[in-house]
Design a protein around this motif. Structure first.
Motif, mmCIF file in Angstrom:
data_model
loop_
_atom_site.group_PDB
_atom_site.id
_atom_site.type_symbol
_atom_site.label_atom_id
_atom_site.label_comp_id
_atom_site.label_asym_id
_atom_site.label_seq_id
_atom_site.Cartn_x
_atom_site.Cartn_y
_atom_site.Cartn_z
ATOM 1 N N VAL A 1 6.626 -6.954 7.896
ATOM 2 C CA VAL A 1 7.426 -6.351 6.819
ATOM 3 C C VAL A 1 8.819 -6.967 6.828
ATOM 4 C CG1 VAL A 1 8.394 -4.214 5.919
ATOM 5 C CG2 VAL A 1 6.125 -4.202 6.960
ATOM 6 N N GLU A 2 9.394 -7.093 8.033
ATOM 7 C CA GLU A 2 10.748 -7.621 8.138
ATOM 8 C C GLU A 2 10.821 -9.092 7.744
ATOM 9 O OE1 GLU A 2 11.775 -6.311 12.037
ATOM 10 O OE2 GLU A 2 12.195 -4.267 11.305
ATOM 11 N N LEU B 1 3.755 -9.192 -2.553
ATOM 12 C CA LEU B 1 3.064 -10.474 -2.717
ATOM 13 C C LEU B 1 2.522 -11.022 -1.401
ATOM 14 C CD1 LEU B 1 5.303 -12.275 -5.350
ATOM 15 C CD2 LEU B 1 3.068 -11.226 -5.673
ATOM 16 N N ALA B 2 2.793 -10.306 -0.322
ATOM 17 C CA ALA B 2 2.289 -10.743 0.969
ATOM 18 C C ALA B 2 1.585 -9.548 1.586
ATOM 19 C CB ALA B 2 3.441 -11.178 1.864
ATOM 20 N N ALA B 3 0.586 -9.775 2.404
ATOM 21 C CA ALA B 3 -0.133 -8.648 2.982
ATOM 22 C C ALA B 3 -0.651 -9.014 4.363
ATOM 23 C CB ALA B 3 -1.304 -8.249 2.076
ATOM 24 N N CYS B 4 -0.588 -8.039 5.266
ATOM 25 C CA CYS B 4 -1.103 -8.247 6.612
ATOM 26 C C CYS B 4 -1.493 -6.904 7.184
ATOM 27 C CB CYS B 4 -0.039 -8.918 7.489
ATOM 28 S SG CYS B 4 -0.563 -9.115 9.190
ATOM 29 N N GLY B 5 -2.772 -6.692 7.372
ATOM 30 C CA GLY B 5 -3.228 -5.410 7.895
ATOM 31 C C GLY B 5 -4.246 -5.608 8.990
ATOM 32 N N PRO C 1 0.826 -1.223 0.000
ATOM 33 C CA PRO C 1 0.000 0.000 0.000
ATOM 34 C C PRO C 1 0.851 1.260 0.000
ATOM 35 C CG PRO C 1 0.023 -0.987 2.180
ATOM 36 C CD PRO C 1 0.718 -1.963 1.266
ATOM 37 N N HIS C 2 2.092 1.140 0.440
ATOM 38 C CA HIS C 2 2.943 2.328 0.519
ATOM 39 C C HIS C 2 3.652 2.647 -0.790
ATOM 40 C CE1 HIS C 2 3.226 1.588 5.147
ATOM 41 N NE2 HIS C 2 2.074 2.109 4.784
ATOM 42 N N GLY D 1 7.034 6.068 9.273
ATOM 43 C CA GLY D 1 8.457 6.059 8.925
ATOM 44 C C GLY D 1 8.689 5.324 7.619
ATOM 45 N N ARG D 2 7.994 4.204 7.446
ATOM 46 C CA ARG D 2 8.183 3.416 6.232
ATOM 47 C C ARG D 2 7.682 4.178 5.005
ATOM 48 N NH1 ARG D 2 5.664 -0.772 3.076
ATOM 49 N NH2 ARG D 2 7.279 -2.191 2.297
ATOM 50 N N MET D 3 6.577 4.903 5.151
ATOM 51 C CA MET D 3 6.007 5.607 3.993
ATOM 52 C C MET D 3 6.989 6.606 3.390
ATOM 53 S SD MET D 3 2.221 6.450 5.397
ATOM 54 C CE MET D 3 1.595 5.359 6.636
#
Lengths: 552, 316
Positions: free
Chosen positions: A217-218, A226-230, A86-87, A160-162
């Motif tokens: 993320v790490e 290809l992976a997602a977790c929200g 998403p970022h 921070g990641r964005m």
């Protein structure tokens, strides 16, 4: 309804049916009502029926049915959701998937106001407009495998990641106003801005501003494509490139009882006609971007419903003010006088659009009512002569080859300019070349183009008219406009802002760095068994979380 | 025979090197910057951020350095990474190539086996009603472009009759019947125009062979019609047919670009089409190279088939 005879009553009910079922839009209903000789009061009733809720022009599909849990909704997307981070993603199709998996602190409502989301309520803002304090919602869990409550530390990490240069995020410039993001305790987030910013909450409502868990993320080496977790209502299940993407119900969702669906299966269908075929043949239950050319046909299918109307897209003629003779406002005004917008929008919208000279449509709080400038060929020719072109001039009209809704209007503009002695050539470029010519090298005379998906008017004004904006392709530079844009963003009082934007819009109509053309409607089509869906003017499918499949 | 094949394979190397240079160079000649295309018009980046991105994608190196870096990867079996999706290409192609190849194989089967049989029949029954209708059919088949054919077939079989899905793709593992259902329409769209061409060539080739002296001799010897056709006519008529099929099958790969787009198939054609508009350099150059390799392999197979059919070519 007193005073109607039987025949009139018949017309009235017929039109009312059409208005409510969405077969005719508000304007059409009112125009027909008036043409049939109905009284002003009944015409007005019809108009209101066609636009429930008024300001937001969204139309609600089957809100009346009682929600039923269960079932898989098959959705046809206009593109392949190929970049799930998403970022970083810029694909609309991907955003229309990730918005069900990830969530942000606030969200835009269908009427474009901002409401709280992962924040329990809207933030408290300090007197000076610089400090925003958010209290996070309780009981928000990340999807498996993370399966732990979301805290303010996740918000700090995500922000921070964005802006991390390593991921080349899509929100870097949007988040520039933020000086710091801090987490004094588990449920509190404090954001400090470098200057007051009225559009800040609208910025935070963007789908890029998603909260992600650091450990996930790490574990994935920093790659969320290809992976997602929200924390969203649906959990990412499987992505088969260019074939399908599936999400399943998040049983632990904080908004207890939702979502109603057991899952959603997204299929990319980029061919317009095929998207129509897919819904007609029951290959999918729902399509986004129902092709405007097929709206009539889709309305004719009794098993289907259509949601949507006016959108936040804007179609306009961009003008390169760096170039002679377009730097002369008289030439620009002559071009504007030569136009007949109703003809221009027809091949792009097939009757599903609205001509407008101002940027924001009726219903939007930043709308400025102006008197329509009639097409004036004589006047335009005289103005051109006054500017030193009694024998006309030559121009190039640049447009997009990939979007017929922009290239087709270009040809209408071409023929209308012909009438005032402007000979032009339409040059269609494919996306990458177009973007380079329009935004990077500014190598164009005039261009038929568009922009879409705004929530706050500031985004549109600052992006396109601020003298320092990299997207100011016109090369427009008016210190007064720069000042008004800054003023409009420095106060949060909507009435005061509306006044500033009225002034701004009037200057733009005088200066004509771009000539506004029309707004195309946007529709989603779905099986009539689909309930609870609300159209968002931003084109978002956010409402799928409250959508259900009702028994026939 | 082995020497013949080995010689052919050695010849492939300079061809592929040439293709790699052209593919690599051509996409870079097209105006448009991959970085601005990838981030899209909606996102604003300052110069520094753009420079960082270019550096990350290796676009700051000179073109020659970029080429050799790419070739170095290719020789190790790594085709690079897509700029847009940031996914490794070897994986991406591993998933997409089978779809395109399967589609091509089905289209080839549709386009050859019945077509050759019907072509022979048309030639043998020359000027009969069958021949005339076959000729009209092939004329239509060769002149209707496959995207138009796709529209007709979808309207007929998906929208009107509801026998087949209008689009989409199901993997083998999601069900054999579901898979075949999604394959039929695209394969027909690609295969029918091929069938028309092949049928026309078969008919004229067989007709020409039937008129030869050795066929008359064979008939004069009292051979049955069946033996004459099988032993004398077909082997001699087949060489031009193989040539046409070889060229056309390689050309099918081009047709997949449009057909995969229309039917939303996750194949290579659609992938490369999207990548060209996004200026996704690594995808365009690597996929072109892979397709060229397939093309060259198909012509190798054609050459081997020649050698089998015509003994003179083996020694010559």
């Amino acid at each position: 309804m007193t005073g109607l005879d039987n025949q009139e009553r018949g017309h009235f009910h017929d039109l009312l049916d059409k208005a409510i079922s969405g077969q005719l839009d508000r304007r059409q209903v009112m125009a027909r009502g008036a043409a049939l000789g109905l009284s002003a009061a009944s015409v007005f009733t019809l108009g209101a029926a066609a636009a429930p809720g008024t300001t937001s022009v969204s139309r609600v599909a089957r809100q009346d049915a009682t929600p039923v849990a269960g079932g898989i909704l098959r959705v046809g997307l206009q593109g392949d959701p190929a970049q799930l981070d998403p970022h970083t993603t810029n694909l609309t199709a991907a955003i229309h998937v990730t918005e069900h998996i990830y969530e942000g602190l606030v969200v835009e409502n269908p009427d474009l106001t901002i409401g709280p989301w992962l924040a329990a309520e809207l933030p408290t803002v300090s007197e000076d407009g610089l400090t925003y304090t958010f209290t996070l919602r309780e009981g928000v869990m990340f999807h498996p495998p993370v399966s732990r409550p979301m805290t303010s530390a996740d918000v700090v990490y995500s922000f921070g990641r964005m802006v991390d240069p390593a991921i080349a995020g899509n929100a870097v410039s949007l988040l520039e106003p933020i000086a710091s993001v801090e987490a004094p305790d588990d449920r509190t987030v404090v954001m400090t801005l470098s200057s007051p910013n009225a559009a800040f909450l609208a910025t935070l409502a963007g789908r890029q501003i998603a909260i992600v868990p650091q450990e996930f993320v790490e574990e994935n080496g920093g790659d969320l494509n290809l992976a997602a977790c929200g924390t969203g209502p649906f959990v990412f299940e499987e992505y088969v490139p260019a074939t399908r993407l599936t999400v399943t119900k998040n049983a632990e969702y904080w908004d207890t009882g939702k979502p109603y669906l057991d899952g959603i299966e997204f299929t990319p269908i980029s061919d317009d006609t095929q998207r129509t075929n897919a819904i007609v043949t029951d290959t999918v239950d729902f399509i986004e971007y129902a092709p405007l050319a097929d709206i009539e046909r889709l309305r004719g299918e009794s098993s289907l419903m259509i949601a949507g109307e006016i959108n936040t897209n804007i179609r306009f003629i961009g003008i390169n003010l760096r170039r002679e003779p377009l730097s002369d406002v008289r030439v620009r005004r002559a071009i504007a006088m030569a136009l007949n917008r109703a003809e221009i929008l027809e091949p792009a919208t097939f009757g599903n659009g609205t001509a407008t000279e101002v940027i924001f449509p009726e219903g939007n709080w930043a709308h400025v009512p102006v008197e329509e400038t009639p097409q004036d060929i004589e006047g335009a020719i005289a103005l051109l002569a006054e500017a030193g072109f009694p024998d006309g001039l030559e121009l190039e009209i640049l447009s997009w080859s990939a979007y017929s809704f922009l290239s087709q209007p270009s040809y209408v503009v071409q023929s209308q300019l012909e009438a005032i002695g402007i000979t032009s050539e339409v040059v269609l470029e494919e996306n990458a070349t177009y973007i380079e010519r329009y935004l990077t090298t500014n190598d164009f005379d005039i261009t038929v183009t568009g922009t879409s998906g705004f929530v706050d008017p500031h985004e549109v004004y600052a992006d396109n008219f601020l003298s320092t904006s990299p997207s100011n392709a016109a090369g427009y530079n008016n210190p007064m406009v720069d000042q008004l844009i800054a003023d409009g963003n420095a106060t949060t009082d909507q009435a005061a802002r509306a006044e500033i934007y009225t002034q701004l819009q009037q200057i733009l109509l005088e200066d004509l760095p771009w000539i506004n053309l029309f707004i195309a409607n946007q529709y989603e089509a779905m099986k009539s068994t689909v309930g609870g869906y609300t159209h968002y003017p931003t084109g978002s499918l956010f409402s799928l979380r409250e959508t259900f499949i009702a028994p026939e | 025979m082995l020497r013949y094949i080995a010689g052919r394979i050695v010849l492939m190397i300079p061809i592929l090197i040439g293709v790699s240079i052209v593919a690599f160079g051509l996409i870079r000649f097209v105006p448009g910057d991959p970085v601005t295309a990838i981030i899209g018009p909606g996102t604003r980046f300052n110069e520094e951020q753009l420079a960082n991105l270019r550096e990350r994608y290796g676009l700051n190196d000179s073109v020659v350095v970029q080429y050799f870096k790419w070739m170095g990867l290719v020789l190790q079996g790594d085709l690079g990474t897509s700029l847009r999706t940031r996914l490794p290409l070897t994986e991406e192609l591993g998933a997409r190539l089978p779809v395109t190849l399967e589609l091509t194989i089905w289209a080839t089967i549709i386009g050859t086996i019945p077509a050759v049989a019907l072509g022979i029949l048309a030639a043998l029954k020359r000027n009969s009603w069958f021949d005339v209708s076959a000729t009209i059919g092939t004329l239509i088949g060769t002149s209707v472009p496959n995207f138009l054919l796709a529209v007709f077939l979808v309207l007929l079989f998906a929208v009107e009759l509801r026998w087949l899905p209008p689009l989409g793709y199901e993997r083998w593992r999601d069900g054999v019947w579901a898979h075949c259902q999604t394959m039929i329409l695209p394969a027909l769209c690609l295969g029918l125009p091929l069938a028309a061409t092949v049928m026309r060539f078969t008919r004229s080739s067989v007709l020409e062979t039937i008129g030869q002296d050795y066929v008359r001799t064979a008939r004069a010897k009292g051979m049955s019609q069946r033996s004459v056709i099988m032993r004398h006519v077909l082997p001699n008529a087949s060489i031009p047919i193989i040539t046409v099929v070889g060229i056309q099958v390689a050309g099918l790969l081009g047709g997949t670009v449009i057909i995969e787009q229309i039917f939303s198939m996750p194949g290579v054609g659609r992938y490369v089409y999207e990548s060209i508009s996004n200026r996704d350099y690594p995808v365009v150059q690597s996929v072109t190279l892979v397709i060229a390799a397939i093309f060259v392999l198909v012509s190798l197979v054609v050459d081997i088939l020649y050698a089998i059919v015509d003994p003179r070519l083996r020694t010559g």
